[in-house]
Motif scaffolding. Structure first.
Motif, PDB file in Angstrom:
ATOM      1  N   UNK A  70      11.263 -13.149 -15.910  1.00 20.20           N
ATOM      2  CA  UNK A  70      12.051 -12.054 -16.967  1.00 20.20           C
ATOM      3  C   UNK A  70      12.708 -10.801 -16.979  1.00 20.20           C
ATOM      4  N   UNK A  71      11.909 -10.349 -16.032  1.00 20.30           N
ATOM      5  CA  UNK A  71      11.998  -8.605 -15.446  1.00 20.30           C
ATOM      6  C   UNK A  71      13.173  -8.481 -14.275  1.00 20.30           C
ATOM      7  N   UNK A  72      13.797  -9.346 -14.109  1.00 20.27           N
ATOM      8  CA  UNK A  72      15.422  -9.816 -13.041  1.00 20.27           C
ATOM      9  C   UNK A  72      15.925  -9.002 -13.823  1.00 20.27           C
ATOM     10  N   UNK A  73      16.671  -8.004 -12.725  1.00 20.39           N
ATOM     11  CA  UNK A  73      17.348  -7.819 -13.356  1.00 20.39           C
ATOM     12  C   UNK A  73      18.738  -7.846 -13.628  1.00 20.39           C
ATOM     13  N   UNK A  74      18.953  -8.504 -11.961  1.00 19.65           N
ATOM     14  CA  UNK A  74      20.808  -8.965 -11.899  1.00 19.65           C
ATOM     15  C   UNK A  74      20.317 -10.410 -10.998  1.00 19.65           C
ATOM     16  N   UNK A  75      20.963 -10.889 -10.919  1.00 17.81           N
ATOM     17  CA  UNK A  75      21.146 -12.465 -10.042  1.00 17.81           C
ATOM     18  C   UNK A  75      22.528 -13.054  -9.914  1.00 17.81           C
ATOM     19  N   UNK A  76      22.829 -12.860  -8.450  1.00 20.29           N
ATOM     20  CA  UNK A  76      24.482 -14.445  -8.615  1.00 20.29           C
ATOM     21  C   UNK A  76      24.378 -15.023  -9.141  1.00 20.29           C
ATOM     22  N   UNK A  77      25.838 -15.820  -9.194  1.00 17.18           N
ATOM     23  CA  UNK A  77      25.927 -16.923  -9.129  1.00 17.18           C
ATOM     24  C   UNK A  77      25.887 -17.928  -7.951  1.00 17.18           C
ATOM     25  N   UNK A  78      25.618 -17.071  -6.518  1.00 17.44           N
ATOM     26  CA  UNK A  78      25.851 -17.438  -5.052  1.00 17.44           C
ATOM     27  C   UNK A  78      24.295 -17.672  -5.328  1.00 17.44           C
ATOM     28  N   UNK A  79      23.377 -16.899  -5.946  1.00 17.81           N
ATOM     29  CA  UNK A  79      21.696 -17.043  -5.718  1.00 17.81           C
ATOM     30  C   UNK A  79      21.143 -18.370  -6.585  1.00 17.81           C
ATOM     31  N   UNK A  80      21.378 -18.259  -7.921  1.00 20.38           N
ATOM     32  CA  UNK A  80      21.341 -18.837  -8.677  1.00 20.38           C
ATOM     33  C   UNK A  80      21.495 -20.766  -8.022  1.00 20.38           C
ATOM     34  N   UNK A  81      22.878 -20.547  -7.224  1.00 19.39           N
ATOM     35  CA  UNK A  81      23.392 -21.737  -6.004  1.00 19.39           C
ATOM     36  C   UNK A  81      21.939 -21.898  -4.788  1.00 19.39           C
ATOM     37  N   UNK A  82      21.251 -21.107  -4.402  1.00 24.08           N
ATOM     38  CA  UNK A  82      20.598 -20.923  -3.908  1.00 24.08           C
ATOM     39  C   UNK A  82      18.683 -21.287  -3.979  1.00 24.08           C
ATOM     40  N   UNK A  83      18.355 -21.047  -5.339  1.00 22.18           N
ATOM     41  CA  UNK A  83      17.312 -21.793  -5.879  1.00 22.18           C
ATOM     42  C   UNK A  83      17.448 -22.809  -6.466  1.00 22.18           C
ATOM     43  N   UNK A  84      18.640 -23.339  -6.874  1.00 21.55           N
ATOM     44  CA  UNK A  84      18.270 -25.249  -7.238  1.00 21.55           C
ATOM     45  C   UNK A  84      18.482 -25.204  -5.821  1.00 21.55           C
ATOM     46  N   UNK A  85      19.204 -25.328  -5.012  1.00 19.23           N
ATOM     47  CA  UNK A  85      19.296 -25.768  -3.560  1.00 19.23           C
ATOM     48  C   UNK A  85      18.207 -25.845  -3.091  1.00 19.23           C
TER      49      UNK A  85
END
Length: 676
Positions: A473-488
């Motif tokens: 909830x407090x994560x200030x910023x996340x990039x699209x590449x990092x979201x892709x890493x999370x999903x992978x």
């Protein structure tokens, strides 16, 4: 004598050339000569080292003077110091390095005063151990002389040793020069000690103990060191002309005594005696507070800006080049980022900055050398101007504020990577596995725009780790590449590769997978409808095996293998029981009866019950072991055969109670008959 520079650029060139010309002669221990302009330091140095350029000649007034091939040194010509560069000379006999500093109170210009002080400090700051020799004209060490002149020298020495004067308790001496008196050495030294004692008294009288400043207390202590140690040398003027000054008997003895004092009697300070303070003339302090210091700061900022950009680009490239499987890559980036943050945060000196810039960011050494020169110059100027050096150091070491920006950027990257790793690890928990399909749906549809909304559902989906939910909830910023890493990474963590296979003769169930649930095994047994033929069940997980239900097996071997085996939520019971033995149908219900003299036969034993089966558990970590109970009981045996009937017993030779009773009655009947 150097001409005064006409511009800041010329001043920089003089300072830079001076830095380049300094030769420390491979030493980190120095004997330092200090004193007022015209005190005879340079001549004393040449005499001490037996410099062949030193001669004796007569001047126009028929006085004998030392000459050194550069200028005549006499008591009247002392307004101009001949030394700007630190003059470092090595004594050939002892190997000691002696440094002649520019004279205090140089009247040439503020520029020359500044240059000399800068170069002197540059050498002194590199010293590990030091001996300090105060050189002063003898006529200023007389009670009838100009005491204020010597007190001015003492004030300069005190200022020089502001941060470390007690380290010089046994490492300081006084050399009186230009002595013309015929008095013997003992009388002259007693006279000088008397002068020093009177100087102490004067300080005590002029400053009460309640109001005396730290500077004056330090001056008194330095005087007490000189008096207590009696480390006072005498450098006499020549009385006759001679091409070889050391050939004169009087000077020959003088030469031996001075070398003994400086090279033997005076000790070096302890190792790392501390930094020397900056001492310049008051007019130099006033002058430097003008436009010079401001232009220096602006010039430094101009150099720092491209350096900060180079460092930021190098750090981004270094972290961006890390490759590997998703989890390995994220872990390595987080670790490298934390190391980089620690290195950046620990920059407290120019050397730290240079090490990081060159070794970690690949900055050219020439670029750093230029920056270091201007940074050292700026720090020096701040010290001379009496401004807080921490102000300019923060600008330099903080890369004009850019260091915090770079650290914040890396910290954010590390924070997001650690969050992804923690979230992926939390997804392996039993609670999350129970709603695995919902989690898959959440992560498969994740993107930047819906990230906050999706993350708000974590606790509902079994992510009970409160810190993970708060991070999300407090994560200030996340990039699209990092979201892709999370999903992978989530997909990788949820690749169970579960397989169940009946092996051998179809009586062994082998279950393999990254994550194996006992409930899956029960379903597999039920689906196969093979409860009656199972002889062995083997569960093997490469990461985690969950005992999430009770299990009852009959006459079956059970093996559990996994790095982690967890009994979930409540107490789980595994029951292994043996099968009851069946009754035999190929025998009579009763053993043969007795025949003739043979008794009836014993019945045949019943069949033994079957084994419960073995239980084997192999794991590196058993989670919640108190919630796991294993019961093992063998099967009941079958009933044994009844024994055969026995033979009849023989006729008894003794009357039984019944016959005895009948006889008695007959006797009674006969008795009655006879009576009748």
């Amino acid at each position: 004598m150097a001409a005064a520079p006409r511009s800041t650029h010329e001043l920089d060139l003089l300072l830079k050339n001076g830095v380049q010309e300094i030769d420390l002669l491979g030493a980190d221990e120095f004997i330092v000569l200090v004193g007022c302009t015209g005190s005879g330091k340079s001549t004393f140095l040449k005499f001490l080292l037996k410099d062949a350029t030193l001669n004796i000649t007569k001047n126009e007034q028929d006085n004998c003077n030392f000459t050194d091939g550069e200028a005549t040194i006499d008591s009247e010509n002392c307004l101009t110091s001949k030394t700007i560069m630190p003059n470092l000379r090595k004594d050939e006999e002892t190997g000691f390095v002696v440094m002649d500093c520019a004279g205090f109170g140089d009247t040439r210009s503020e520029h020359n005063d500044l240059i000399a002080s800068f170069l002197n400090k540059r050498v002194l700051d590199k010293a590990r151990r030091i001996k300090l020799v105060i050189v002063e004209r003898y006529d200023r060490l007389k009670l009838s002389g100009d005491r204020n002149a010597f007190m001015n020298v003492l004030s300069h020495v005190s200022g020089l040793l502001k941060n470390n004067h007690r380290s010089f308790r046994n490492s300081i001496c006084l050399v009186a020069t230009k002595i013309e008196s015929e008095k013997d050495n003992g009388a002259l030294i007693r006279s000088i000690k008397t002068f020093l004692k009177e100087a102490v008294k004067s300080l005590e009288e002029n400053y009460s103990t309640l109001t005396i400043s730290e500077d004056k207390l330090r001056e008194m202590e330095i005087l007490s060191f000189l008096i207590a140690n009696s480390q006072i040398g005498l450098f006499r003027r020549p009385s006759v002309v001679n091409a070889d000054p050391w050939g004169l008997p009087a000077l020959q003895e003088n030469f031996k005594n001075l070398r003994k004092l400086v090279f033997e009697d005076v000790e070096y300070t302890p190792d790392d005696c501390g930094k020397f303070n900056i001492v310049v003339a008051p007019k130099t302090q006033i002058w430097i507070r003008g436009p010079l210091i401001e232009s220096t700061v602006e010039g430094l900022k101009f150099l720092i800006s491209p350096l900060a950009i180079l460092i930021e680009q190098a750090v981004d490239a270094k972290l961006g080049e890390i490759r590997g499987e998703v989890e390995e890559k994220l872990t390595r980036i987080a670790e490298a980022g934390e190391i980089t943050i620690a290195l950046l945060s620990s920059i407290k000196s120019l050397q730290d900055l240079e090490n990081f810039a060159v070794n970690e960011a690949g900055v050219q050494e020439e670029t750093m050398a230029e920056l270091k020169f201007h940074a050292e110059k700026a720090i020096f100027y701040f010290g001379v101007a009496g401004r807080d050096e921490n102000e300019i150091k923060e600008l330099i070491f903080g890369l004009n504020g850019k260091r915090n920006t770079i650290i914040a950027k890396i910290s954010q990257l590390v924070e997001v990577n650690n969050f992804i790793l923690d979230l992926a690890k939390a997804s392996e928990s039993y609670e999350v596995r129970l709603v695995n399909e919902e989690c898959k749906e959440l992560f498969n549809g994740l993107n930047i725009s819906n990230f906050p909304l999706k993350m708000a559902n974590l606790q509902r989906l079994g992510f009970n780790n409160v810190s993970i939910a708060l991070q999300a909830l407090n994560l200030r910023q996340i990039s699209g590449c990092q979201i892709d890493d999370l999903k992978a990474l989530f997909r990788k963590k949820n690749e169970n590769h579960f397989s169940a296979e009946w092996v051998k003769n179809g009586d062994c169930l082998l279950v393999l997978g990254r994550f194996v649930f006992l409930s899956q095994v029960i379903r597999e047994i039920n689906l196969a409808n093979r409860q009656e033929c199972i002889k062995q069940v083997v569960l093997a997980a490469t990461e985690h095996l969950y005992i999430d239900c009770d299990l009852s097996l009959q006459h079956t071997h059970l093996t559990l293998i996994a790095p982690k085996i967890e009994s979930t939520r409540v107490k789980r019971i595994i029951i292994l029981k043996g099968e009851d033995a069946p009754d035999s149908h190929d025998r009579d219900e009763q053993a043969p009866a007795s025949q003739d003299e043979n008794p009836g036969q014993n019945g045949i034993d019943g069949n033994p019950g079957y084994s419960s089966g073995s239980f084997t558990l192999i794991s590196l970590d058993i989670i919640n072991p108190t919630l796991l109970e294993v019961r093992s009981t063998g099967g009941n045996g079958s009933n044994g055969q009844d024994g055969g009937n026995g033979r009849d017993a023989p006729e008894c030779q003794f009357p039984t109670f019944e016959k005895q009773q009948r006889a008695t009655n007959g006797q009674i009947d006969r008795s009655l008959h006879s009576v009748v």
